[in-house]
Design a protein around this motif. Structure first.
Motif, PDB file in Angstrom:
ATOM      1  N   ASP A 189       0.971   1.445  -7.934  1.00 48.81           N
ATOM      2  CA  ASP A 189      -0.153   2.343  -7.692  1.00 48.81           C
ATOM      3  C   ASP A 189      -0.232   2.651  -6.204  1.00 48.81           C
ATOM      4  O   ASP A 189      -0.008   1.790  -5.365  1.00 48.81           O
ATOM      5  CB  ASP A 189      -1.467   1.702  -8.141  1.00 48.81           C
ATOM      6  N   VAL A 190      -0.570   3.895  -5.916  1.00 50.73           N
ATOM      7  CA  VAL A 190      -0.733   4.340  -4.538  1.00 50.73           C
ATOM      8  C   VAL A 190      -2.096   5.011  -4.437  1.00 50.73           C
ATOM      9  O   VAL A 190      -2.449   5.846  -5.261  1.00 50.73           O
ATOM     10  CB  VAL A 190       0.370   5.347  -4.133  1.00 50.73           C
ATOM     11  N   VAL A 191      -2.866   4.619  -3.439  1.00 51.52           N
ATOM     12  CA  VAL A 191      -4.159   5.242  -3.181  1.00 51.52           C
ATOM     13  C   VAL A 191      -4.013   6.058  -1.912  1.00 51.52           C
ATOM     14  O   VAL A 191      -3.557   5.556  -0.886  1.00 51.52           O
ATOM     15  CB  VAL A 191      -5.270   4.178  -3.007  1.00 51.52           C
ATOM     16  N   CYS A 192      -4.367   7.317  -2.003  1.00 58.55           N
ATOM     17  CA  CYS A 192      -4.316   8.201  -0.845  1.00 58.55           C
ATOM     18  C   CYS A 192      -5.749   8.482  -0.409  1.00 58.55           C
ATOM     19  O   CYS A 192      -6.501   9.160  -1.108  1.00 58.55           O
ATOM     20  CB  CYS A 192      -3.579   9.493  -1.207  1.00 58.55           C
ATOM     21  N   ASP A 193      -6.129   7.922   0.719  1.00 60.56           N
ATOM     22  CA  ASP A 193      -7.479   8.085   1.242  1.00 60.56           C
ATOM     23  C   ASP A 193      -7.546   9.401   2.008  1.00 60.56           C
ATOM     24  O   ASP A 193      -6.924   9.555   3.055  1.00 60.56           O
ATOM     25  CB  ASP A 193      -7.829   6.919   2.154  1.00 60.56           C
ATOM     26  N   LYS A 235      -1.801  -5.272  -5.447  1.00 64.47           N
ATOM     27  CA  LYS A 235      -2.600  -4.404  -4.584  1.00 64.47           C
ATOM     28  C   LYS A 235      -1.890  -3.073  -4.399  1.00 64.47           C
ATOM     29  O   LYS A 235      -0.690  -3.037  -4.127  1.00 64.47           O
ATOM     30  CB  LYS A 235      -2.828  -5.058  -3.219  1.00 64.47           C
ATOM     31  N   PRO A 236      -2.631  -1.973  -4.523  1.00 68.38           N
ATOM     32  CA  PRO A 236      -1.976  -0.667  -4.349  1.00 68.38           C
ATOM     33  C   PRO A 236      -1.643  -0.403  -2.888  1.00 68.38           C
ATOM     34  O   PRO A 236      -2.277  -0.923  -1.976  1.00 68.38           O
ATOM     35  CB  PRO A 236      -3.028   0.323  -4.850  1.00 68.38           C
ATOM     36  N   THR A 237      -0.635   0.412  -2.694  1.00 67.07           N
ATOM     37  CA  THR A 237      -0.308   0.900  -1.362  1.00 67.07           C
ATOM     38  C   THR A 237      -1.372   1.929  -0.999  1.00 67.07           C
ATOM     39  O   THR A 237      -1.744   2.755  -1.823  1.00 67.07           O
ATOM     40  CB  THR A 237       1.078   1.577  -1.372  1.00 67.07           C
ATOM     41  N   VAL A 238      -1.873   1.877   0.226  1.00 69.30           N
ATOM     42  CA  VAL A 238      -2.888   2.830   0.665  1.00 69.30           C
ATOM     43  C   VAL A 238      -2.298   3.703   1.770  1.00 69.30           C
ATOM     44  O   VAL A 238      -1.794   3.201   2.769  1.00 69.30           O
ATOM     45  CB  VAL A 238      -4.160   2.118   1.181  1.00 69.30           C
ATOM     46  N   VAL A 285      -3.212   7.054   4.263  1.00 66.23           N
ATOM     47  CA  VAL A 285      -4.377   7.740   4.820  1.00 66.23           C
ATOM     48  C   VAL A 285      -3.966   9.128   5.307  1.00 66.23           C
ATOM     49  O   VAL A 285      -3.004   9.265   6.064  1.00 66.23           O
ATOM     50  CB  VAL A 285      -4.997   6.932   5.984  1.00 66.23           C
ATOM     51  N   ARG A 312      -8.731   8.952  -2.939  1.00 64.49           N
ATOM     52  CA  ARG A 312     -10.003   8.265  -2.651  1.00 64.49           C
ATOM     53  C   ARG A 312     -10.690   9.035  -1.534  1.00 64.49           C
ATOM     54  O   ARG A 312     -10.056   9.501  -0.590  1.00 64.49           O
ATOM     55  CB  ARG A 312      -9.725   6.829  -2.216  1.00 64.49           C
TER      56      ARG A 312
END
Length: 94
Positions: free
Chosen positions: A37-41, A5-8, A10, A73
């Motif tokens: 993977d890193v998701v930046c919301d 799971k990617p780190t999210v 915000v 994102r």
């Protein structure tokens, strides 16, 4: 911790130029120590400015130095246009 799971992270609200160093430090602390993977919301950004672009560019640079990739994102039209304007449009497409 599940490595699949990617780190999210915000990013929300209004970002002023004076906020960039502090926010970058806080966000960088949330990056994994090893490649992931890193998701930046960014969907909660209020009227994106060049300060927000600077923050995202610094975060991307820091992540790449650690072997991570950052994908955005919730990138709104205004932020995509700003990223394109400064030559960082690829951030919104990763």
């Amino acid at each position: 911790m599940d490595d699949t799971k990617p780190t999210v992270l915000v990013v929300a609200g209004h970002i002023a130029p004076a906020d960039v160093p502090r926010l970058h430090e806080e966000l960088a602390a949330g990056l994994p120590a090893t490649a992931a993977d890193v998701v930046c919301d960014v969907g909660g950004l209020v009227r994106p400015t060049l300060a927000a672009v600077e923050l995202l560019a610094l975060l991307q640079l820091t992540a790449r130095r650690r072997g991570c990739r950052v994908a955005l994102r919730g990138t709104g039209r205004e932020l995509r246009l700003l990223l394109d304007l400064v030559g960082l449009g690829a951030l919104a497409r990763e």
